[in-house]
Design a protein around this motif. Structure first.
Motif, short mmCIF file in Angstrom:
data_model
loop_
_atom_site.label_atom_id
_atom_site.label_comp_id
_atom_site.label_asym_id
_atom_site.label_seq_id
_atom_site.Cartn_x
_atom_site.Cartn_y
_atom_site.Cartn_z
N LYS A 15 0.82 -1.21 0.00
CA LYS A 15 0.00 0.00 0.00
C LYS A 15 0.86 1.26 0.00
O LYS A 15 0.53 2.23 -0.67
N TYR A 16 1.94 1.24 0.78
CA TYR A 16 2.84 2.39 0.77
C TYR A 16 3.44 2.63 -0.61
O TYR A 16 3.55 3.76 -1.07
N ILE A 17 3.82 1.56 -1.28
CA ILE A 17 4.40 1.69 -2.61
C ILE A 17 3.37 2.23 -3.60
O ILE A 17 3.65 3.15 -4.37
N ILE A 18 2.17 1.67 -3.58
CA ILE A 18 1.12 2.12 -4.51
C ILE A 18 0.76 3.58 -4.25
O ILE A 18 0.68 4.38 -5.19
N TRP A 19 0.57 3.95 -3.00
CA TRP A 19 0.20 5.33 -2.70
C TRP A 19 1.35 6.30 -2.93
O TRP A 19 1.12 7.47 -3.27
N GLY A 20 2.58 5.85 -2.74
CA GLY A 20 3.72 6.71 -3.04
C GLY A 20 3.81 7.03 -4.52
O GLY A 20 3.99 8.19 -4.91
N ILE A 21 3.67 6.02 -5.35
CA ILE A 21 3.71 6.23 -6.80
C ILE A 21 2.52 7.08 -7.25
O ILE A 21 2.68 8.00 -8.07
N THR A 22 1.35 6.80 -6.72
CA THR A 22 0.17 7.58 -7.09
C THR A 22 0.32 9.04 -6.65
O THR A 22 -0.03 9.95 -7.39
N THR A 23 0.86 9.25 -5.48
CA THR A 23 1.04 10.61 -4.99
C THR A 23 2.04 11.37 -5.85
O THR A 23 1.80 12.53 -6.21
N MET A 24 3.15 10.73 -6.20
CA MET A 24 4.19 11.43 -6.96
C MET A 24 3.76 11.75 -8.38
O MET A 24 4.06 12.83 -8.88
N PHE A 25 3.10 10.81 -9.05
CA PHE A 25 2.88 10.98 -10.48
C PHE A 25 1.46 11.38 -10.88
O PHE A 25 1.24 11.78 -12.02
N VAL A 26 0.50 11.29 -9.96
CA VAL A 26 -0.87 11.67 -10.30
C VAL A 26 -1.37 12.79 -9.40
O VAL A 26 -1.78 13.85 -9.86
N ILE A 27 -1.34 12.56 -8.09
CA ILE A 27 -1.89 13.53 -7.16
C ILE A 27 -1.07 14.82 -7.16
O ILE A 27 -1.64 15.92 -7.19
N CYS A 28 0.23 14.69 -7.14
CA CYS A 28 1.10 15.86 -7.06
C CYS A 28 0.86 16.86 -8.19
O CYS A 28 0.56 18.03 -7.93
N PRO A 29 0.95 16.47 -9.45
CA PRO A 29 0.76 17.49 -10.50
C PRO A 29 -0.67 18.01 -10.59
O PRO A 29 -0.88 19.22 -10.73
N LEU A 30 -1.66 17.12 -10.47
CA LEU A 30 -3.04 17.57 -10.63
C LEU A 30 -3.50 18.43 -9.46
O LEU A 30 -4.11 19.48 -9.65
N PHE A 31 -3.21 18.00 -8.25
CA PHE A 31 -3.61 18.77 -7.08
C PHE A 31 -2.90 20.12 -7.05
O PHE A 31 -3.54 21.15 -6.78
N SER A 32 -1.61 20.13 -7.32
CA SER A 32 -0.87 21.39 -7.32
C SER A 32 -1.41 22.34 -8.37
O SER A 32 -1.56 23.54 -8.12
N TRP A 33 -1.71 21.82 -9.54
CA TRP A 33 -2.24 22.67 -10.61
C TRP A 33 -3.61 23.22 -10.26
O TRP A 33 -3.88 24.41 -10.47
N LEU A 34 -4.49 22.36 -9.74
CA LEU A 34 -5.84 22.81 -9.39
C LEU A 34 -5.81 23.91 -8.33
O LEU A 34 -6.48 24.93 -8.45
N VAL A 35 -5.03 23.70 -7.28
CA VAL A 35 -4.98 24.68 -6.20
C VAL A 35 -4.34 25.97 -6.67
O VAL A 35 -4.84 27.07 -6.39
N SER A 36 -3.25 25.88 -7.40
CA SER A 36 -2.55 27.10 -7.83
C SER A 36 -3.35 27.88 -8.86
O SER A 36 -3.36 29.12 -8.84
N ALA B 102 3.98 30.92 -7.96
CA ALA B 102 4.45 30.82 -6.58
C ALA B 102 3.82 29.62 -5.87
O ALA B 102 4.51 28.88 -5.15
N MET B 103 2.53 29.41 -6.09
CA MET B 103 1.87 28.28 -5.45
C MET B 103 2.40 26.95 -6.00
O MET B 103 2.58 25.99 -5.24
N LEU B 104 2.62 26.89 -7.30
CA LEU B 104 3.20 25.67 -7.88
C LEU B 104 4.59 25.40 -7.32
O LEU B 104 4.96 24.25 -7.06
N ALA B 105 5.37 26.46 -7.13
CA ALA B 105 6.72 26.31 -6.61
C ALA B 105 6.71 25.80 -5.17
O ALA B 105 7.68 25.17 -4.73
N ILE B 106 5.64 26.05 -4.45
CA ILE B 106 5.54 25.58 -3.07
C ILE B 106 4.89 24.20 -3.00
O ILE B 106 5.39 23.30 -2.33
#
Length: 96
Positions: free
Chosen positions: A29-50, A65-69
């Protein structure tokens, strides 16, 4: 329209990661969620919020600035989850 598409992809990927990790051990589960967080959640969530913040502030630099953070912080969170899954002992016993 692009916000709805990004939100839909994010929701579907979260549901898919949840379904994939359901039958795995804690290590898997840690491996699956780590990969999902890095390659799916990270770019989409950062983009949506920023982008939401940029529309609120009416400034493109606010989005930068928000994307950089947000991007590095969520990517590092995913990397930590992945490394926890990789280096976790298979039969680790918790001691109190």
């Amino acid at each position: 329209m692009e916000y709805a598409a990004a939100s839909g992809i994010l929701l579907v990927s979260l549901l898919l990661a949840f379904q994939l990790g359901k039958d795995y051990s804690r290590k898997g589960k840690y491996i699956i969620w780590g990969i999902t967080t890095m390659f799916v959640i990270c770019p989409l969530f950062s983009w949506l919020v920023s982008m939401g913040y940029a529309h609120y502030e009416r400034s493109g630099w606010a989005a930068v600035a928000m994307l950089a953070i947000l991007y590095p912080s969520t990517f590092i969170t995913g990397l930590v989850l992945l490394l926890m899954g990789i280096f976790r002992k298979k039969n680790a016993v918790r001691r109190i």
